[in-house]
Write an enzyme that holds these catalytic residues in place. Structure first.
Site, PDB file in Angstrom:
ATOM      1  N   ASP A   1       0.815  -1.220   0.000  1.00  0.00           N
ATOM      2  CA  ASP A   1       0.000   0.000   0.000  1.00  0.00           C
ATOM      3  C   ASP A   1       0.848   1.270   0.000  1.00  0.00           C
ATOM      4  O   ASP A   1       0.332   2.375   0.103  1.00  0.00           O
ATOM      5  CB  ASP A   1      -0.935   0.006   1.218  1.00  0.00           C
ATOM      6  CG  ASP A   1      -0.167  -0.047   2.521  1.00  0.00           C
ATOM      7  OD1 ASP A   1       1.078  -0.158   2.472  1.00  0.00           O
ATOM      8  OD2 ASP A   1      -0.797   0.041   3.591  1.00  0.00           O
ATOM      9  N   GLY A   2       2.167   1.117  -0.088  1.00  0.00           N
ATOM     10  CA  GLY A   2       3.042   2.292  -0.173  1.00  0.00           C
ATOM     11  C   GLY A   2       3.705   2.668   1.145  1.00  0.00           C
ATOM     12  O   GLY A   2       4.574   3.531   1.169  1.00  0.00           O
ATOM     13  N   GLU A   3       3.294   2.008   2.252  1.00  0.00           N
ATOM     14  CA  GLU A   3       3.949   2.310   3.531  1.00  0.00           C
ATOM     15  C   GLU A   3       5.395   1.838   3.500  1.00  0.00           C
ATOM     16  O   GLU A   3       5.746   0.916   2.769  1.00  0.00           O
ATOM     17  CB  GLU A   3       3.220   1.598   4.686  1.00  0.00           C
ATOM     18  CG  GLU A   3       1.929   2.270   5.071  1.00  0.00           C
ATOM     19  CD  GLU A   3       1.318   1.653   6.338  1.00  0.00           C
ATOM     20  OE1 GLU A   3       1.979   0.838   6.983  1.00  0.00           O
ATOM     21  OE2 GLU A   3       0.161   2.006   6.638  1.00  0.00           O
TER      22      GLU A   3
ATOM     23  N   ARG B   1      12.662  26.576   3.305  1.00  0.00           N
ATOM     24  CA  ARG B   1      12.322  27.892   2.737  1.00  0.00           C
ATOM     25  C   ARG B   1      11.067  28.475   3.366  1.00  0.00           C
ATOM     26  O   ARG B   1      10.910  29.680   3.443  1.00  0.00           O
ATOM     27  CB  ARG B   1      12.130  27.780   1.208  1.00  0.00           C
ATOM     28  CG  ARG B   1      13.453  27.805   0.464  1.00  0.00           C
ATOM     29  CD  ARG B   1      13.260  27.642  -1.021  1.00  0.00           C
ATOM     30  NE  ARG B   1      12.921  26.271  -1.378  1.00  0.00           N
ATOM     31  CZ  ARG B   1      12.683  25.860  -2.613  1.00  0.00           C
ATOM     32  NH1 ARG B   1      12.734  26.707  -3.605  1.00  0.00           N
ATOM     33  NH2 ARG B   1      12.407  24.599  -2.866  1.00  0.00           N
ATOM     34  N   GLN B   2      10.178  27.611   3.846  1.00  0.00           N
ATOM     35  CA  GLN B   2       8.968  28.121   4.504  1.00  0.00           C
ATOM     36  C   GLN B   2       9.294  28.304   5.993  1.00  0.00           C
ATOM     37  O   GLN B   2       8.926  27.499   6.827  1.00  0.00           O
ATOM     38  CB  GLN B   2       7.819  27.140   4.312  1.00  0.00           C
ATOM     39  CG  GLN B   2       7.451  26.917   2.842  1.00  0.00           C
ATOM     40  CD  GLN B   2       6.338  25.903   2.700  1.00  0.00           C
ATOM     41  OE1 GLN B   2       5.235  26.103   3.180  1.00  0.00           O
ATOM     42  NE2 GLN B   2       6.612  24.797   2.028  1.00  0.00           N
TER      43      GLN B   2
ATOM     44  N   HIS C   1      19.139  27.045   4.497  1.00  0.00           N
ATOM     45  CA  HIS C   1      18.556  28.161   3.749  1.00  0.00           C
ATOM     46  C   HIS C   1      18.756  29.479   4.500  1.00  0.00           C
ATOM     47  O   HIS C   1      19.020  30.520   3.886  1.00  0.00           O
ATOM     48  CB  HIS C   1      17.067  27.896   3.517  1.00  0.00           C
ATOM     49  CG  HIS C   1      16.366  29.020   2.838  1.00  0.00           C
ATOM     50  ND1 HIS C   1      16.706  29.433   1.571  1.00  0.00           N
ATOM     51  CD2 HIS C   1      15.375  29.834   3.262  1.00  0.00           C
ATOM     52  CE1 HIS C   1      15.934  30.456   1.240  1.00  0.00           C
ATOM     53  NE2 HIS C   1      15.130  30.713   2.242  1.00  0.00           N
TER      54      HIS C   1
ATOM     55  N   LYS D   1      13.858  42.872  -6.822  1.00  0.00           N
ATOM     56  CA  LYS D   1      12.635  42.787  -7.620  1.00  0.00           C
ATOM     57  C   LYS D   1      11.640  43.790  -7.079  1.00  0.00           C
ATOM     58  O   LYS D   1      11.443  43.871  -5.869  1.00  0.00           O
ATOM     59  CB  LYS D   1      12.022  41.397  -7.484  1.00  0.00           C
ATOM     60  CG  LYS D   1      12.486  40.411  -8.522  1.00  0.00           C
ATOM     61  CD  LYS D   1      11.662  39.155  -8.408  1.00  0.00           C
ATOM     62  CE  LYS D   1      12.559  37.938  -8.454  1.00  0.00           C
ATOM     63  NZ  LYS D   1      11.981  36.734  -7.962  1.00  0.00           N
TER      64      LYS D   1
ATOM     65  N   ASP E   1      23.749  31.511  -4.701  1.00  0.00           N
ATOM     66  CA  ASP E   1      22.455  31.247  -4.075  1.00  0.00           C
ATOM     67  C   ASP E   1      22.550  29.949  -3.279  1.00  0.00           C
ATOM     68  O   ASP E   1      23.432  29.130  -3.527  1.00  0.00           O
ATOM     69  CB  ASP E   1      21.356  31.132  -5.138  1.00  0.00           C
ATOM     70  CG  ASP E   1      20.002  31.629  -4.608  1.00  0.00           C
ATOM     71  OD1 ASP E   1      19.857  31.741  -3.384  1.00  0.00           O
ATOM     72  OD2 ASP E   1      19.114  31.892  -5.434  1.00  0.00           O
TER      73      ASP E   1
ATOM     74  N   THR F   1      15.166  32.035 -10.970  1.00  0.00           N
ATOM     75  CA  THR F   1      15.845  33.137 -10.279  1.00  0.00           C
ATOM     76  C   THR F   1      17.202  33.408 -10.928  1.00  0.00           C
ATOM     77  O   THR F   1      17.527  34.555 -11.263  1.00  0.00           O
ATOM     78  CB  THR F   1      16.033  32.782  -8.777  1.00  0.00           C
ATOM     79  OG1 THR F   1      14.764  32.460  -8.231  1.00  0.00           O
ATOM     80  CG2 THR F   1      16.659  33.920  -7.997  1.00  0.00           C
TER      81      THR F   1
END
Ligand code: R5P
Length: 308
Positions: A39-41, A98-99, A132, A194, A219, A227
């Site tokens: 099942d993907g586990e 990044r968040q 980051h 920007k 970067d 970017t």
């Protein structure tokens, strides 16, 4: 030095880097079976005793970040339940960083969420490379070792450049990163800003002079390449000489590499924090294995001195 006390396990994201580190250190990789249920586990089983050992688990969270993060959490849980008390997650590329703040209400802070998930699973120490932003370290309530590969990549790239070299921050988000490298190389910094005139119209402005200069665009990561591409175009339009890019983490999502090959960049230098599967004539990859090994040797030496 007693290498038997140290054990390096590898998740499935970057076995090549883990194998290089293990062979460079003269240790064998920890035995670990990783399987996928119908099942993907994900299921794992340790193949050796870990009690009383210094455990490191290498997993880079690129290309399939959700899968590799879950796999890492499961490996950590298995180690914890088998009696490992010191478990270091060695994460060359830490996804979701990044968040790291809410730009608008309703957004998550995934960098903090990932830190919480890792510590809840049982990670007691973290080794990361070129995060980051430095503040991501503060999301972890455990000791964090933040290794830097960008200075090495930049020195390497700078040696290949001639002329009046300047360092470029391709957007405001990368100013701190590029500023550090400009200081390291003792070069001037140019910033690209920007400005959104209307919801549809964005203009890019150069803060600094690029005409007749060779440029190093710096970067922390490259995903779609947009970017870097926009920055290279702008610098080219303003009369830049040879341009190259230094990117700590080459995610190169979708057709980023194809776009960058046809950009004005002469070459790009990245690290192997993320496995580079596609050959690109303009991309050079330097290994972070020596950087990681140097740190692990120091850890081993300290623990050896403590126990003698
Ligand atoms: C942004 O905060 C990062 O430092 C990079 O500039 C950005 O994520 C690069 O993304 P892309 O290659 O998709 O433009």
């Amino acid at each position: 030095m007693n290498t038997k006390r140290i054990c390096l396990f590898s998740g499935s994201s970057h076995p090549e880097l883990a194998a290089n580190i293990a062979s460079g250190m003269g240790i064998s990789l920890g035995k670990l079976q990783i399987r996928s249920f119908p099942d993907g586990e994900i299921g794992v089983q340790l193949g050796e005793e870990v009690q009383g050992k210094e455990i490191f688990v290498l997993q880079s969270l690129a290309s399939r970040p959700n899968h590799y993060l879950m796999e890492l959490l499961i490996i950590i849980d298995a180690l914890k339940r088998s009696g490992a008390t010191k478990i270091t997650a060695l994460i060359p590329y830490l996804a979701y960083s990044r968040q790291d703040r809410q730009n608008v209400q309703g957004e998550p802070i995934t960098a903090k969420l990932v830190a919480d998930l890792l510590t809840a699973a049982g990670v007691t120490h973290l080794i990361a490379i070129d995060l980051h932003a430095d503040q991501v370290e503060g999301f972890f309530n455990i000791p964090v070792v933040h290794l830097r590969c960008r200075p090495l990549l930049s020195e390497y790239a700078a040696k290949r450049m001639k002329g009046n070299l300047r360092v470029v921050a391709p957007d405001i988000g990368s100013v701190k990163t590029a500023e550090g490298i400009a200081k390291h190389l003792k070069k001037e910094l140019v910033i690209i800003q920007k400005e959104r005139l209307t919801p549809e119209k964005v203009i890019m402005k150069l803060i600094g002079e690029v005409a007749g200069c060779d440029l190093l665009l710096v970067d922390d990561l490259c995903s779609t390449g947009n970017t870097l591409l926009a920055a290279a175009r702008l610098c080219c339009d303003h009369g830049a000489g040879t341009m190259a890019a230094v990117i700590s983490h080459g995610l190169f999502a979708e057709d980023a590499l194809r776009k960058l090959v046809t950009s004005g960049l002469s070459f790009m230098v990245t690290s192997d924090t993320i496995p580079q599967k596609d050959h690109c004539p303009k991309l050079e990859t330097l290994s972070v294995a020596p950087l990681i090994m140097e740190h692990l040797f120091n850890v081993m030496e300290k623990s050896h001195n403590k126990n003698n």
